[in-house]
Every structure is written in structure tokens, then in C-alpha cells.
Design a protein around this motif. Structure first.
Motif, PDB file in Angstrom:
ATOM      1  N   ASP A 225      60.491  12.033  16.023  1.00 49.45           N
ATOM      2  CA  ASP A 225      61.425  11.565  16.966  1.00 49.45           C
ATOM      3  C   ASP A 225      62.269  11.884  17.508  1.00 49.45           C
ATOM      4  OD1 ASP A 225      62.337   9.677  19.639  1.00 49.45           O
ATOM      5  OD2 ASP A 225      62.875   7.985  17.824  1.00 49.45           O
ATOM      6  N   HIS A 226      63.834  11.820  16.438  1.00 52.48           N
ATOM      7  CA  HIS A 226      65.017  12.044  16.947  1.00 52.48           C
ATOM      8  C   HIS A 226      65.425  13.605  17.168  1.00 52.48           C
ATOM      9  CE1 HIS A 226      65.883   8.704  14.589  1.00 52.48           C
ATOM     10  NE2 HIS A 226      66.225   7.980  15.820  1.00 52.48           N
ATOM     11  N   GLY A 227      64.503  14.335  16.983  1.00 45.68           N
ATOM     12  CA  GLY A 227      64.396  16.263  17.082  1.00 45.68           C
ATOM     13  C   GLY A 227      63.959  16.550  17.922  1.00 45.68           C
ATOM     14  N   LEU A 228      63.229  16.203  18.913  1.00 43.62           N
ATOM     15  CA  LEU A 228      62.088  16.053  19.633  1.00 43.62           C
ATOM     16  C   LEU A 228      63.165  17.366  20.591  1.00 43.62           C
ATOM     17  CD1 LEU A 228      60.313  12.814  21.504  1.00 43.62           C
ATOM     18  CD2 LEU A 228      59.203  15.038  19.897  1.00 43.62           C
ATOM     19  N   GLY A 229      64.523  16.963  20.954  1.00 43.01           N
ATOM     20  CA  GLY A 229      65.011  17.884  22.276  1.00 43.01           C
ATOM     21  C   GLY A 229      65.327  19.329  21.406  1.00 43.01           C
ATOM     22  N   GLY A 230      65.208  19.718  20.253  1.00 46.38           N
ATOM     23  CA  GLY A 230      65.066  21.035  18.935  1.00 46.38           C
ATOM     24  C   GLY A 230      63.785  21.481  19.155  1.00 46.38           C
ATOM     25  N   LEU A 231      62.964  20.681  19.071  1.00 48.16           N
ATOM     26  CA  LEU A 231      61.092  20.740  19.330  1.00 48.16           C
ATOM     27  C   LEU A 231      60.927  21.516  20.845  1.00 48.16           C
ATOM     28  CD1 LEU A 231      59.961  18.189  17.217  1.00 48.16           C
ATOM     29  CD2 LEU A 231      60.171  20.815  15.608  1.00 48.16           C
ATOM     30  N   LEU A 232      61.249  20.787  21.678  1.00 46.55           N
ATOM     31  CA  LEU A 232      61.412  21.520  22.581  1.00 46.55           C
ATOM     32  C   LEU A 232      61.788  22.531  23.014  1.00 46.55           C
ATOM     33  CD1 LEU A 232      59.453  20.331  25.734  1.00 46.55           C
ATOM     34  CD2 LEU A 232      61.643  19.106  26.259  1.00 46.55           C
ATOM     35  N   ALA A 233      62.941  23.251  22.265  1.00 42.97           N
ATOM     36  CA  ALA A 233      63.951  24.148  22.786  1.00 42.97           C
ATOM     37  C   ALA A 233      62.475  25.255  22.248  1.00 42.97           C
ATOM     38  CB  ALA A 233      64.914  24.230  21.888  1.00 42.97           C
TER      39      ALA A 233
END
Length: 545
Positions: A234-242
Motif C-alpha cells: 500500500d505505502h509504495g503504490l506511487g512507485g509501482l504506478l510510476a
């Protein structure tokens, strides 16, 4: 820009230091001015006003990467005269909508402004789906109700729409969370415990929701390590989305996702989804995945996303609501009084039966607090792809094909012209109205001052200004279930427990939200909130009915 032009003039006149290659400076500055001119040039006379960046085309992407949701929110609030504006990005445009009436227009234009075409690529990056699964998702994406996405949408909307299945699932959710609270109370044995409130709440929600959706033998039940993997994801979704080498740039989230996916794959292969305590909505999701050619591994990753949808916003919204209630003794007493009236004594001795139906209809203050916490905590964006050139506002604005529209919920939720001068402060009464206000007359009647919750945002506020659950075609199908679950969980805690400042000061500190991340869900606080939680002396065992 004036400084750059001066530098360019100096370079051409030969007045730059001789140690600096004049031709290189001329080339760089010429390229910069060209890119700046290109980003400032509309693709159509009716294109929304352009906000050029100092770093042409890349500025918005860098801003969002470094500042998260705060970047677009600041742009929107800094340009209140622009209901929609354009951000040029490489090979495309972002159209940012900050006006509720235009948001409504975007929602109505669902045939040409659609989120569905974006789903395959987003899920590929976030969930790590293979190309075969992505191709399955793309097939039939343009057909209403067609393909894998249409089948899943039909199942989810059918189960979570108003009806018996929703009521049954909501009751089960309330009972699972009630059991979590009862187990904790028994463990601490009346002594109380100092906890990090968010971690404490989300553990209950994760375990309760895991059992609700995937049965007692669900992947999260295997231990704290699996729950930790979920929150890492959950807390790293932004990095995965990038999607930029996520195995390195978002390594913790990537590892968490892979651990969850492996556990769900084993859960499906073992046939545990066929157990009686697994609800039909999950069984149907897996059936549809198999029918459309998903591998077991891809179906497992799809269920990771469903578990995520069932946990994260519920946990964080419950956290903020508890914080606001117990930080205000007067509000706590009012909410507790409302909830007490929803409890009957016709159960076993020492047990109260909490009516979920009464919670939904007879607790206007509690529901208003939930909605206000959603307004303050939700900075999410509703995203659409422009499939064909589309006019808005009677032809005033032209949105060009291939661009992306983002409805800026964070801007609208903080807009003082919508919510008043105190838009940045907690004020649950903005979602309340008295009987007199509702009747629109000055005649006194029985119970006229008893607050009644607004069933929709009213009082002059545009209905599209409240963005916590999105809107239009992408309106969250689980919104009714989420509210039911949150209300039941809150009610059980308010009836059973007292929450106080851990330092004994009597004042619970409410931190600001962390808006420096991509707002993919309700935002968490910038710092932990330590509280003392203990059982109330006169608390009864609560059963949700």
C-alpha cells in the motif's frame, strides 16, 4: 524568461565569459525557448488555458513525483479563476478540472471520456500482471458489460448495490470487526494499552476484512508478516504506478506485492475459495477470471487488488473519525448517545444488540463526522482518457483526443468558495441540517432541532463537489458497503472503549494529513498518534444485528 532572453542576447553578442562555450549556451537556450513556446501553444483555440512550467513538459511530472498530490492541489487553489486548465506533458496533455459543474459534465460524457481504457496499463504496473492478462483485460473494454472487466463490474455492482446481498455482507463485516474488538478487550484484561491508533485500527480492519472476503483460512491469517507485506504494498503504490524499474525504485512495495500474490495463488490452487465461509462475490470473481483465460497467478493478483479495495480506505477513514470524535469530549458524548439509542437489550445478559439499520438512519452526527473526515482526507483524482475530441460547457472548452482528464477532488474539497472560509478545518456540522432547516419554515414542531444528516451534499453545495467516492461511471461500487462497515466498527468502539491521550494530558493531538504522496486513497497522518485505549467500565458485549 526575461533572464533567459538576456543570457541568449549576451551569448550572441559574445559577452559571455570566454571559458563558457558560446555555441553550447546558444543551443541550450534556443532549445529551452523552443520547448517553452511549444508547451505554451494550444492544440486548439478552445483548449483550456495552459499553465506553462519552468521545466517544459516535464515540470508537472517532476512536481507530482516530488510533491505528490500537493502539487496539483496547489496549482488549482492558486488559480481559482480557472475551472479547468491544461498541463502539457510529453506526447500528451493533462486537463485538470477544479469546478464541480465541469466535473459533472465530464462524468456525463462517459462515451468519449472514459477510465476503462486506462485500466489495463494501470493494473499491469500496480499488480504486476503479465502481458497475457493485460490483453485479456483489453478485449471487450469498449463494450458495455463486455469482456473480463465488464463481467467483474457486473458481479461487484450486483453484490454491493442496495439489496439483500449488501445487507448480509455488511452485517458479516460488522460482526467480524466486533469480534476483533472483543478479542482485544479480552487480551488486555481491562488494563488498557498504549497504541499507535492508525496501526491499531488497520490491524482490526485487515484481519476482519480478510476473514470476511476470503474465509478463516485467508492469506492474511497466516501471521503478522503477511499483514506487514500488505501495508508495504500500500505505502509504495506511487512507485509501482510510476513503473520505472519498480523492483529497485519501489523495492519494499514490490516485495510486499509479490508475497501477497504468491499467498493468494496458493490459496486459489488449494481450492480454498470454494469454502462455505467465502462469499459469493469472491467466488464469482475467480470464476470470471478463469473463464476469460486468466492464469491462476493473474487471478491471484486480481484478488490482491480486491483485498486492497476492501481494507485501506475503511481503515484510514475509521482512524480519522475516531481521532476527531475522541479529541472532542462534547462530540464524543453526542455520538455515544446516538449509538446507544441503536442498542437493544433483548440479547443475552450483559450483551447489547446493535442495529445496523438504525445506525444508518438514526445517527446523523456520526455519519456527518465520517463524511467530513472523508472530505478532509480525500485528495483523490478521478481520471479519464479523451477517446475523441470532446467539447465541454457548450463548446467553450475543447479536450483533444489522447489527452487525460483529472477531476481534482483535493482542490474541490479545499475550495473556500464551495465549503466556506473554514474549508481547511474540521466542521462536521456542514453535513448536518435541523428539521426546521429541512422544512424551510419557522413553525416549531416536535423534534425540530434534532439534527438530521444530509442524504446528499446540499445547502447550496454542488453534488459533484464531494469526491470521496468519485462520480459518474467510476462512482465507487462499494460506497454503501464501506459506509455500513465504518459505521458499525465505529459504533462498537464508541460503545466499548475509551480513547485518551497517551501522555495523560487529556488532549489528543490531531496531526495534519500527509499530502506529499500520490493521493490514491484517503491520506494518512504525517506522524503517529499515540493513545491510551481501555475498556469502559460499563461496557457490554456488542453484537451487530
Amino acid at each position: 524568461m526575461d533572464a533567459l532572453r538576456d543570457t541568449l542576447r549576451d551569448a550572441l553578442s559574445g559577452s559571455l565569459p570566454t571559458s563558457f562555450p558560446t555555441s553550447t549556451v546558444v543551443l541550450i537556450l534556443t532549445l529551452y525557448l523552443l520547448l517553452h513556446h511549444l508547451q505554451s501553444s494550444p492544440h486548439h483555440p478552445g483548449e483550456p488555458p495552459i499553465l506553462p512550467s519552468r521545466l517544459p513538459f516535464l515540470g508537472p511530472l517532476v512536481g507530482m513525483a516530488l510533491q505528490g498530490g500537493r502539487y496539483l492541489k496547489h496549482l488549482g487553489l492558486s488559480h481559482p479563476h480557472l475551472p479547468i486548465f491544461t498541463l502539457p506533458v510529453p506526447f500528451s496533455r493533462l486537463y485538470i478540472v477544479t469546478d464541480p459543474s465541469l466535473a459533472m459534465a465530464v462524468q456525463r460524457a462517459s462515451k468519449t471520456l472514459d477510465f476503462t481504457p486506462l485500466v489495463p496499463d494501470i493494473t499491469r504496473r500496480v499488480l504486476g500482471l503479465d502481458e497475457e492478462a493485460v490483453e485479456v483485460m483489453r478485449r471487450g473494454e469498449g463494450e458495455d458489460g463486455g469482456g473480463f472487466l465488464g463481467g467483474v463490474r457486473s458481479v461487484v455492482y450486483g453484490a454491493l448495490g442496495q439489496g439483500r446481498e449488501l445487507e448480509d455482507l455488511s452485517l458479516r463485516a460488522g460482526r467480524e470487526l466486533s469480534c476483533e474488538v472483543a478479542t482485544w478487550v479480552q487480551k488486555v484484561d481491562g488494563k488498557g494499552e498504549t497504541v499507535d491508533l492508525l496501526i491499531w485500527v488497520r490491524h482490526f480492519v485487515a484481519q476482519g476484512t480478510g476473514r470476511l472476503l476470503y474465509g478463516r483460512d485467508n492469506p492474511l491469517a497466516s501471521g503478522q508478516e503477511m499483514e506487514d507485506a500488505f501495508w508495504d504494498f500500500d505505502h509504495g503504490l506511487g512507485g509501482l504506478l510510476a513503473g520505472v524499474f519498480p523492483g529497485w525504485t519501489a523495492r519494499k512495495a514490490w516485495r510486499g506485492r509479490e508475497k501477497l500474490a504468491a499467498a493468494f495463488e496458493e490459496w486459489i490452487r488449494d481450492g480454498r475459495y470454494r469454502e462455505e465461509d467465502v462469499p459469493d462475490i469472491v467466488k464469482q470473481r475467480i470464476r470470471i477470471a478463469e473463464e476469460h483465460g486468466f492464469s491462476t497467478a493473474a487471478a491471484a493478483r486480481s484478488e490482491v487488488s480486491f483485498l486492497f479495495a476492501g481494507i485501506v480506505n475503511t481503515a484510514t477513514t475509521t482512524f480519522w473519525t475516531l481521532l476527531q470524535i475522541f479529541a472532542r469530549a462534547g462530540l464524543r458524548d453526542v455520538v455515544r448517545g446516538e449509538v446507544e439509542r441503536c442498542v437493544s437489550e433483548d440479547g443475552a445478559e450483559g450483551e447489547g444488540r446493535l442495529s445496523l439499520e438504525k445506525l444508518k438512519t438514526d445517527c446523523p452526527v456520526l455519519l456527518a463526522v465520517v463524511r467530513e473526515c472523508l472530505r478532509l482526507g480525500s485528495d483523490t483524482y478521478s481520471v479519464r482518457l479523451v477517446k475523441t475530441d470532446t467539447e465541454l460547457a457548450g463548446g467553450r472548452y475543447m479536450l483533444k483526443v489522447g489527452s487525460v482528464v483529472q477531476i481534482a477532488g483535493g482542490v474541490m474539497h479545499a475550495d473556500q468558495t464551495i465549503w466556506g472560509d473554514n474549508a481547511d478545518l474540521f466542521d462536521h456540522t456542514r453535513f448536518l441540517t435541523t428539521a426546521r432547516e429541512a422544512n424551510g419554515n419557522g413553525h416549531r414542531s416536535e423534534g425540530e432541532n434534532r439534527p438530521k444528516v444530509q442524504q446528499s451534499v446540499s445547502g447550496g453545495v454542488h453534488p459533484a463537489a464531494f469526491r470521496a467516492f468519485g462520480g459518474g461511471k467510476t462512482l465507487c461500487p462499494g460506497r454503501h458497503f464501506a459506509i455500513n462497515e465504518i459505521l458499525a466498527f465505529l459504533a462498537v468502539i464508541v460503545l466499548t472503549l475509551d480513547i485518551e491521550a497517551a501522555d495523560g494530558s487529556g488532549k489528543i493531538k490531531i496531526p495534519r494529513k500527509n499530502d506529499s504522496v500520490l493521493p490514491v486513497h484517503v491520506l494518512e497522518p504525517v506522524e503517529p498518534v499515540k493513545v491510551m485505549v481501555r475498556r469502559r467500565e460499563d461496557a457490554r458485549k456488542i453484537t451487530v444485528v
